[in-house]
Design an enzyme around this catalytic site. Structure first.
Site, PDB file in Angstrom:
ATOM      1  N   ASP A 182       0.816  -1.215   0.000  1.00 16.11           N
ATOM      2  CA  ASP A 182       0.000   0.000   0.000  1.00 16.11           C
ATOM      3  C   ASP A 182       0.849   1.264   0.000  1.00 16.11           C
ATOM      4  O   ASP A 182       0.349   2.353  -0.265  1.00 16.11           O
ATOM      5  CB  ASP A 182      -0.827   0.054   1.296  1.00 16.11           C
ATOM      6  CG  ASP A 182      -2.107  -0.728   1.183  1.00 16.11           C
ATOM      7  OD1 ASP A 182      -2.644  -0.804   0.078  1.00 16.11           O
ATOM      8  OD2 ASP A 182      -2.552  -1.249   2.221  1.00 16.11           O
TER       9      ASP A 182
HETATM   10  C1  GLC Z   1      -0.769   2.542   5.855  1.00 14.66           C
HETATM   11  C2  GLC Z   1      -0.082   1.358   6.474  1.00 14.66           C
HETATM   12  C3  GLC Z   1      -0.217   0.183   5.626  1.00 14.66           C
HETATM   13  C4  GLC Z   1      -1.666  -0.002   5.330  1.00 14.66           C
HETATM   14  C5  GLC Z   1      -2.236   1.248   4.672  1.00 14.66           C
HETATM   15  C6  GLC Z   1      -3.661   1.097   4.248  1.00 14.66           C
HETATM   16  O1  GLC Z   1      -0.158   2.859   4.673  1.00 14.66           O
HETATM   17  O2  GLC Z   1       1.261   1.596   6.689  1.00 14.66           O
HETATM   18  O3  GLC Z   1       0.331  -0.920   6.262  1.00 14.66           O
HETATM   19  O4  GLC Z   1      -1.831  -1.108   4.521  1.00 14.66           O
HETATM   20  O5  GLC Z   1      -2.098   2.269   5.544  1.00 14.66           O
HETATM   21  O6  GLC Z   1      -4.590   1.752   5.026  1.00 14.66           O
HETATM   22  C1  GLC Z   2      -1.593  -4.035   5.355  1.00 12.62           C
HETATM   23  C2  GLC Z   2      -2.817  -4.059   4.488  1.00 12.62           C
HETATM   24  C3  GLC Z   2      -2.606  -4.900   3.266  1.00 12.62           C
HETATM   25  C4  GLC Z   2      -1.348  -4.480   2.576  1.00 12.62           C
HETATM   26  C5  GLC Z   2      -0.164  -4.501   3.520  1.00 12.62           C
HETATM   27  C6  GLC Z   2       1.095  -3.978   2.897  1.00 12.62           C
HETATM   28  O1  GLC Z   2      -1.419  -5.283   5.933  1.00 12.62           O
HETATM   29  O2  GLC Z   2      -3.926  -4.552   5.188  1.00 12.62           O
HETATM   30  O3  GLC Z   2      -3.694  -4.775   2.398  1.00 12.62           O
HETATM   31  O4  GLC Z   2      -1.148  -5.344   1.498  1.00 12.62           O
HETATM   32  O5  GLC Z   2      -0.449  -3.696   4.631  1.00 12.62           O
HETATM   33  O6  GLC Z   2       1.046  -2.622   2.636  1.00 12.62           O
END
Ligand code: GLC
Ligand code: GLC
Length: 813
Positions: free
Chosen positions: A487
């Site tokens: 993300d």
């Molecule tokens: C933030 C977190 C990440 C998560 C994303 C989505 O970027 O660091 O882990 O998946 O939010 O809400």
């Molecule tokens: C968090 C989110 C997932 C994402 C991951 C890496 O675990 O829930 O959707 O892939 O972060 O950013």
């Protein structure tokens, strides 16, 4: 090895984790409830309850990031003379003579003892019930008569957990309650559009109550010493606005050796529109009375508890391993499977790190979660697949998240995460392999929940992969969009504004060149699955079409995705390499190593082996494999959130446990059992539990999302426990790739990959209407099945063909 303080231990016979010191390094929680009514409960009884949706139907109030930590929950105060104490130590924090918290499968039992009075509380949500039962047992273990005053305590949330924390100009005027006998009803907003209320009941006569927080606690006091408890006197307050609570007051006399049970019930009720009231302003309590009647005696409660235990017996009987290594067996047989149920239920919505208001169900998250859960209750996984697919768009793109209550896509976050669609194949294929139920492919499923837009689920799978094919970049690799699985790799964001969200800000997607090798690998893995599925159901032409796209992707990766010693991670907006030896920082990333090795891209050319070696060389550390190396030491405008984190945390070189299994599976596919096992054991909770309770901080019985990496200030510190794709991936890895029991369309494929030290082991596996007792003799081999004998006769190949009934399987490697 550093000797660390221990706060608890496993009790495998009871399937419990036993916490023996209430001052754990962080609250260690458990989840109660399986389908509609849920509670979070910490080892000191902190936490909250909700119905289906932690944002829209929050029943009790909880304040995140409070001081002290984890303040607020379902609390009991026991007062004897001038001493007030709580069975879970908090909130009173009076030192106890004995304390123990046992977190089990869907229940928590907290026991405290003070001055020879024992208070033991069993918390659980009975099956198919919209209520939390709290069975409190008080025992007088002394030689004298004990006279006690007992206060209960719950604080109501005004339903919407978000507005409950911000709209005080309204909130302080809306609160409404009703009191009837030993039941306190919370009916805020029931007069208008809500058709639901909650109640808190106890199955005995009460000598007083409170429903107004300030009357009970006192404006300048705290949960630890509420006025009413300090004075030993309830106020019989009736809340009008402000902050409604529910507290019972009970006077108890216990003879020597006497024990008494009290059943407290926190319930939730919904009424039909025309049956909301029984008299003007009086809520219709019929359903509440019926619910109360189901749990008004100890016997009834004990029976419901036995049913819950039987439910978990059955679930955990589906896959059972015996290896003789208790640290492995307890994770496989108990805790990993339990965590999979929890992540299936909650996705990433409600934990002690997820506030329940931020995120609902994730498209990619939920698809992955169901792979860890599908063997437990396939019918629920089926429904979940339909719900998820219903949030997809006709071009295969999809909402990144949806709300569990409404099942509608979340507009705030929207779509554009280009890995999302592929996960639908991952989830659906797992479901069909487990169940043999191909009819799911014919289900009519809408796009974006629009009636009239329905097409078959199979068509959804097709447009999912087409979405990748239709969005390729200059190197014929998949365009990344807002982000892929990571993300925080936001290659089209370009933000200098701290008020912008990295995930939803997409300043420059027109003309982007940003491409993802992670999606490339994911596409090849899920594309191959799709081809196999097409062949299975006779759609050969469609299978061939996809095979060509997969082949083209493999070529593109070999040509443009290989850096010499590992796979590249991405190309940025300008077409520059990310995750290359040429980069100053972030030279190598784990995600593309995991996916491209699972896809076996370039295996013959030695790419897979080199990539796996590079993971060991550059990513591995004592606590697992970090996400990238070297960590980013400064913010890179073109990369986005990933470089916003300090070194070693989260997506910037943290050990993001979720992606370690990808490399482990890559190792298994390459037959490198020793390496697979050593990576696996590093993030296996039971191994960490033994060494690092203080450092690791978070619950030692489940995986957390992230452990601080080697570049962090305190490597090994865990965060974001419970709700993580790690649960499903750890399960998938150990059950199918290490222990090697893989459900397939026509049966179970046996293909273990083990460390050479592994001894003989057995797996008993229920599969559709069959039950297999499988004994595997590795004979020091890491990979490769020599012979399978099914019910006494040798089997050709490595698949035991499915046939209902009980079977014995002997496997020699
Ligand atoms: C933030 C977190 C990440 C998560 C994303 C989505 O970027 O660091 O882990 O998946 O939010 O809400
Ligand atoms: C968090 C989110 C997932 C994402 C991951 C890496 O675990 O829930 O959707 O892939 O972060 O950013």
């Amino acid at each position: 090895m550093e000797q660390q303080k221990r706060y608890g231990h496993f009790d495998d016979a009871h399937r419990e984790y036993v916490i023996t010191d209430p001052k754990t390094p962080w609250p260690w929680i458990n989840y109660l409830g399986n389908e509609d009514f849920f509670s979070l409960i910490s080892n000191t009884a902190g936490g909250y309850s909700f119905y289906k949706d932690a944002k829209f139907r929050r029943i009790t109030r909880y304040r995140y990031n409070n001081v002290p930590m984890d303040n607020g929950g379902r609390y009991f105060y026991i007062k004897e003379g001038d001493t007030a104490w709580s069975p879970g130590w908090k909130p009173c924090k009076t030192p106890l003579d004995f304390y123990e918290c046992r977190h089990g499968m869907g229940y928590t039992r907290i026991t405290g003892r003070k001055n020879q009075v024992e208070a033991s509380v069993l918390f659980f949500v009975p099956l198919k019930t919209w209520a939390e039962v709290q069975k409190l047992t008080l025992t007088n273990q002394s030689q004298e008569v004990k006279t006690l005053k007992l206060f209960s305590f719950e604080e109501w949330c005004l339903w919407n957990a978000a507005t409950d924390m911000e709209n005080f100009q309204r909130n302080f005027s809306t609160g409404e309650v009703e009191i009837e006998g030993s039941t306190i009803y919370h009916k805020t907003e029931y007069r208008e559009r809500r058709n639901h209320y909650a109640f808190y009941h106890v199955n005995t006569e009460i000598q007083g109550f409170d429903t107004d927080r300030e009357s009970f606690v006192g404006l300048y006091n705290e949960f630890s010493n509420p006025d009413a408890v300090v004075e030993g006197l309830p106020r019989n307050s009736h809340a009008h606005g402000w902050s409604p609570i529910a507290s019972h007051y009970i006077e108890v006399t216990l003879q020597t050796g006497e024990s008494r049970d009290f059943v407290f019930l926190l319930g939730y009720v919904e009424n039909e529109q025309d049956k909301k009231f029984s008299a003007p302003k009086v809520i219709n309590k019929e359903k509440a009375h019926a619910l109360i009647a189901r749990f008004d005696t100890t016997d009834k409660v004990d029976k419901a508890f036995a049913e819950l235990n039987a439910y978990w017996d059955a679930l955990l009987n589906i896959y059972k391993v015996k290896t003789g290594n208790p640290k492995l067996d307890r994770m496989v047989n108990i805790w990993n499977q339990y965590q999979c149920m929890v992540t299936f239920n909650f996705s990433r919505s409600a934990s002690f790190f997820e506030s329940g208001i931020g995120r609902g169900m994730g498209f990619r998250d939920s698809n992955q979660d169901l792979v860890g859960f599908v063997h437990q209750i396939p019918s629920r996984a089926r429904q979940r697949i339909i719900d998820i697919a219903s949030t997809q768009f006709p071009d295969g793109g999809c909402y990144h998240q949806y709300q569990p209550l409404t099942k509608r896509g979340n507009n705030d976050i929207g779509g554009g995460f280009n890995d999302d669609p592929c996960w639908l194949i991952f989830g659906t294929v797992a479901y069909i392999k487990e169940t043999g139920d191909f009819t799911i492919l014919d289900e009519m499923v809408p796009f974006d929940n629009q009636p009239g837009s329905e097409v078959t689920l199979f068509e959804h799978l097709k447009v999912s992969l087409d979405h990748v094919i239709n969005n390729l970049g200059p190197h014929l690799l998949p365009l990344i969009g807002r982000a892929d699985w990571n993300d925080c790799l936001n290659l089209n964001c370009f933000s200098w504004d701290p008020n912008e969200s990295f995930q939803t800000t997409e300043n420059v997607s027109e003309g982007t060149k940003a491409e993802s090798l992670m999606i490339a690998g994911l596409f090849v893995v899920t594309g191959k699955e799709y081809v196999a599925l097409c062949n299975k159901i006779g759609k050969h032409e469609e299978g061939q079409r996809m095979q060509r796209a997969v082949d083209a992707m493999i070529e593109a990766v070999k040509k443009h995705g290989w850096d010499g010693e590992w796979y590249l991670r991405a190309y940025d907006f300008y077409g520059r390499k990310i995750g290359s030896n040429e980069c100053e920082e972030g030279k190598i990333f784990i995600e593309s190593q995991g996916w491209c090795t699972m896809a076996e891209i370039g295996a013959d050319e030695g790419m897979v082996a080199k990539s796996l070696d590079s993971c060991k060389k550059y990513l591995e550390c004592e606590h697992g494999m970090v996400l990238n190396n070297p960590a980013f030491t400064k913010y890179i405008y073109e990369y986005g959130e990933i470089s916003s984190y300090p070194e070693g945390y989260k997506e910037n070189a943290g050990i993001f446990c979720h992606n370690n299994p990808w490399v482990i599976i890559g190792e298994c596919m390459a037959g490198r059992g020793n390496d697979a096992w050593s990576h696996y054991a590093k993030i296996l909770p039971s191994y960490v539990e033994e060494k690092y309770q203080t450092l690791h901080k978070v619950e030692p019985y489940v995986n957390c999302q992230m452990v601080a990496g080697k570049d962090a200030f305190r490597p090994g510190e865990g965060k974001n426990s419970w709700l993580t794709g790690t649960a499903a991936w750890m399960w998938y890895t150990v059950s199918e790739f290490i222990l090697g029991i893989k459900p397939d369309y026509d049966g179970i494929r046996i293909d273990p990959c083990l460390p050479e030290t592994a001894g003989d082991y057995t797996v008993s596996r229920k599969f559709r209407d069959a039950e297999y007792d499988i004994t595997i003799r590795p004979n020091g081999s890491q990979k490769g099945v020599k012979q399978i004998v099914l019910d006494g006769s040798p089997v050709e190949g490595d698949v035991i063909p499915y046939a209902a009934g009980k079977h014995t399987v002997e496997v020699t490697m």
